[in-house]
Write a protein that holds these residues in place. Structure first.
Motif, PDB file in Angstrom:
ATOM      1  N   ARG A 185       0.817  -1.223   0.000  1.00  0.00           N
ATOM      2  CA  ARG A 185       0.000   0.000   0.000  1.00  0.00           C
ATOM      3  C   ARG A 185       0.848   1.268   0.000  1.00  0.00           C
ATOM      4  NH1 ARG A 185      -3.180  -0.854   5.578  1.00  0.00           N
ATOM      5  NH2 ARG A 185      -4.083  -2.347   4.109  1.00  0.00           N
ATOM      6  N   ASP A 188       1.055   2.769  -3.599  1.00  0.00           N
ATOM      7  CA  ASP A 188      -0.180   2.917  -4.366  1.00  0.00           C
ATOM      8  C   ASP A 188      -0.124   4.079  -5.348  1.00  0.00           C
ATOM      9  OD1 ASP A 188      -0.190   4.789  -2.316  1.00  0.00           O
ATOM     10  OD2 ASP A 188      -2.335   4.632  -1.917  1.00  0.00           O
ATOM     11  N   PHE A 191       1.526   3.018  -8.569  1.00  0.00           N
ATOM     12  CA  PHE A 191       0.672   2.143  -9.379  1.00  0.00           C
ATOM     13  C   PHE A 191      -0.490   2.902 -10.007  1.00  0.00           C
ATOM     14  CE2 PHE A 191       3.269  -1.079  -7.568  1.00  0.00           C
ATOM     15  CZ  PHE A 191       3.201  -2.149  -8.467  1.00  0.00           C
ATOM     16  N   ARG A 192      -0.959   3.948  -9.361  1.00  0.00           N
ATOM     17  CA  ARG A 192      -1.998   4.778  -9.991  1.00  0.00           C
ATOM     18  C   ARG A 192      -1.450   5.444 -11.246  1.00  0.00           C
ATOM     19  NH1 ARG A 192      -3.347   6.222  -4.623  1.00  0.00           N
ATOM     20  NH2 ARG A 192      -2.295   8.240  -4.848  1.00  0.00           N
ATOM     21  N   GLU A 216      -3.367  -7.190  -0.218  1.00  0.00           N
ATOM     22  CA  GLU A 216      -2.954  -5.793  -0.331  1.00  0.00           C
ATOM     23  C   GLU A 216      -2.602  -5.440  -1.770  1.00  0.00           C
ATOM     24  OE1 GLU A 216       0.297  -3.654   2.002  1.00  0.00           O
ATOM     25  OE2 GLU A 216      -1.034  -4.270   3.621  1.00  0.00           O
ATOM     26  N   CYS A 217      -1.937  -6.346  -2.464  1.00  0.00           N
ATOM     27  CA  CYS A 217      -1.601  -6.104  -3.868  1.00  0.00           C
ATOM     28  C   CYS A 217      -2.858  -5.901  -4.706  1.00  0.00           C
ATOM     29  CB  CYS A 217      -0.796  -7.285  -4.430  1.00  0.00           C
ATOM     30  SG  CYS A 217       0.901  -7.394  -3.833  1.00  0.00           S
ATOM     31  N   ASP A 220      -5.047  -2.592  -2.811  1.00  0.00           N
ATOM     32  CA  ASP A 220      -4.412  -1.278  -2.774  1.00  0.00           C
ATOM     33  C   ASP A 220      -3.678  -0.912  -4.052  1.00  0.00           C
ATOM     34  OD1 ASP A 220      -5.186  -0.653  -0.089  1.00  0.00           O
ATOM     35  OD2 ASP A 220      -3.674  -2.057   0.613  1.00  0.00           O
ATOM     36  N   LEU A 221      -3.233  -1.916  -4.810  1.00  0.00           N
ATOM     37  CA  LEU A 221      -2.477  -1.634  -6.039  1.00  0.00           C
ATOM     38  C   LEU A 221      -3.246  -1.999  -7.294  1.00  0.00           C
ATOM     39  CD1 LEU A 221       1.109  -2.846  -4.982  1.00  0.00           C
ATOM     40  CD2 LEU A 221       0.008  -0.613  -4.622  1.00  0.00           C
TER      41      LEU A 221
END
Length: 344
Positions: A185, A188, A191-192, A216-217, A220-221
């Motif tokens: 996270r 993040d 990754f956005r 979480e991957c 959150d990603l």
């Protein structure tokens, strides 16, 4: 006895995609030895006469040793022609194993100082990948990966760089290294950036840590695929979510054994994930350090996990569906898989 049990279909003739292969780790051992001697790099016994090394990365000391060996291997790539050679040979090895599409993962930060910066390094890798793919007659694309042991701002820099080359050879953005030292996270924002550029999100998770790391991957990603992901098998509910959302786990059985994530090949939960409907793309991770490329992973599916040829063909289909190969190529490869399965 069924005929396919008497004469198993040749796995090297099964078309497949390879979606979990790291740049340095794809190097042939013979090339490592040759380049080290050429450039005057001293190799420890673990990378020479005692190869493949005995590894165990379930504690920090073991992971440090793994990374140290990896860094030494990286140091033999000193010239652009070394990069061209590595990728040419990797593509040749893929073609020999029936791998028709390769997505190779690289962190340009590891080479930026010697190749003129992040952008110049990525362009070198992209040019070399294009030449290698053409020479070997396969498709190849690049995934830019951030290092979770570094600051998230570094990951944002790499995500912006990767985004500039989306559609020009870069197809995804990843996150690798020790899960215990950087939560998904925290990355993040990077990754956005990558997602906005249309890149696949392909972070590592569920290797050294449990199901929560995989979750979480995904949560959150926005992971499209999870590197490894095998610890998801510890949570039936998580496996159900992965199956429902068709999030692929890039399972690398001999890497899991090599790093001590699994005690033996029998302990890798490939069959459990497959039977739960989780899409799987078998991968080799780092053949240079684990001593096995892609084909032995498929051999394990047949010999250890009891996959029939029909199930093995489905593994190959899942790898292709999960890839970024162009749609016409995917269709062609699916037809070739059907033909492989139809042979007597």
């Amino acid at each position: 006895m069924r005929q396919d049990m008497e004469m198993p279909r040749p796995l090297d003739m099964l078309p497949k995609a390879h979606l979990h292969l790291h740049f340095t780790g794809s190097m042939r051992h013979s090339t490592l030895i040759e380049l080290a001697r050429e450039h005057g790099v001293h190799l420890p016994d673990a990378l020479e006469q005692d190869w493949p090394p005995r590894l165990r990365a379930t504690d920090e000391r073991g992971w440090f040793r793994f990374q140290r060996l990896y860094d030494i291997a990286r140091s033999v790539l000193k010239r652009p022609e070394d990069v061209y050679r590595l990728l040419r040979e990797a593509a040749e090895d893929e073609a020999a194993e029936g791998s028709r599409w390769l997505e190779i993962q690289v962190d340009p930060s590891g080479y930026a100082q010697r190749f003129g910066g992040l952008t110049a390094t990525l362009e070198l890798v992209l040019d070399a990948a294009e030449a290698a793919a053409s020479s070997a007659g396969i498709g190849m694309a690049v995934i830019v990966a951030a290092n979770r042991t570094r600051h998230p701002l570094d990951a944002r820099t790499l995500a912006r760089l990767a985004s500039q080359y989306a559609g020009r050879g870069v197809v995804g953005f990843g996150l690798s290294n020790d899960e215990r030292r950087g939560r998904a996270r925290d990355f993040d924002a990077a990754f956005r950036i990558a997602k906005r550029a249309g890149l696949l999100a392909v972070p590592h998770g569920g290797e050294l840590m449990g199901p929560a790391s995989v979750a979480e991957c995904v949560d959150d990603l926005g992971a499209d695929r999870v590197g490894h992901g095998v610890r998801a098998a510890e949570s039936p509910r998580l496996m159900e979510r992965l199956a429902d959302r068709q999030v692929t786990c890039e399972v690398c059985p001999l890497s899991n054994v090599g790093l001590g994530v699994a005690g033996s090949p029998e302990d890798v939960p490939l069959r459990r994930l497959f039977d739960a409907g989780v899409p799987i793309a078998l991968g080799a991770d780092d053949p240079l350090l684990f001593g096995a490329r892609l084909l032995p992973q498929y051999q394990l599916a047949r010999d250890v996990y009891g996959f029939s040829d029909a199930e093995t063909a489905e593994l190959a289909r899942q790898s292709i569906r999960s890839s970024t190969a162009p749609d016409p190529m995917k269709k062609e490869l699916m037809t070739e898989i059907d033909a492989w399965l139809a042979t007597e």
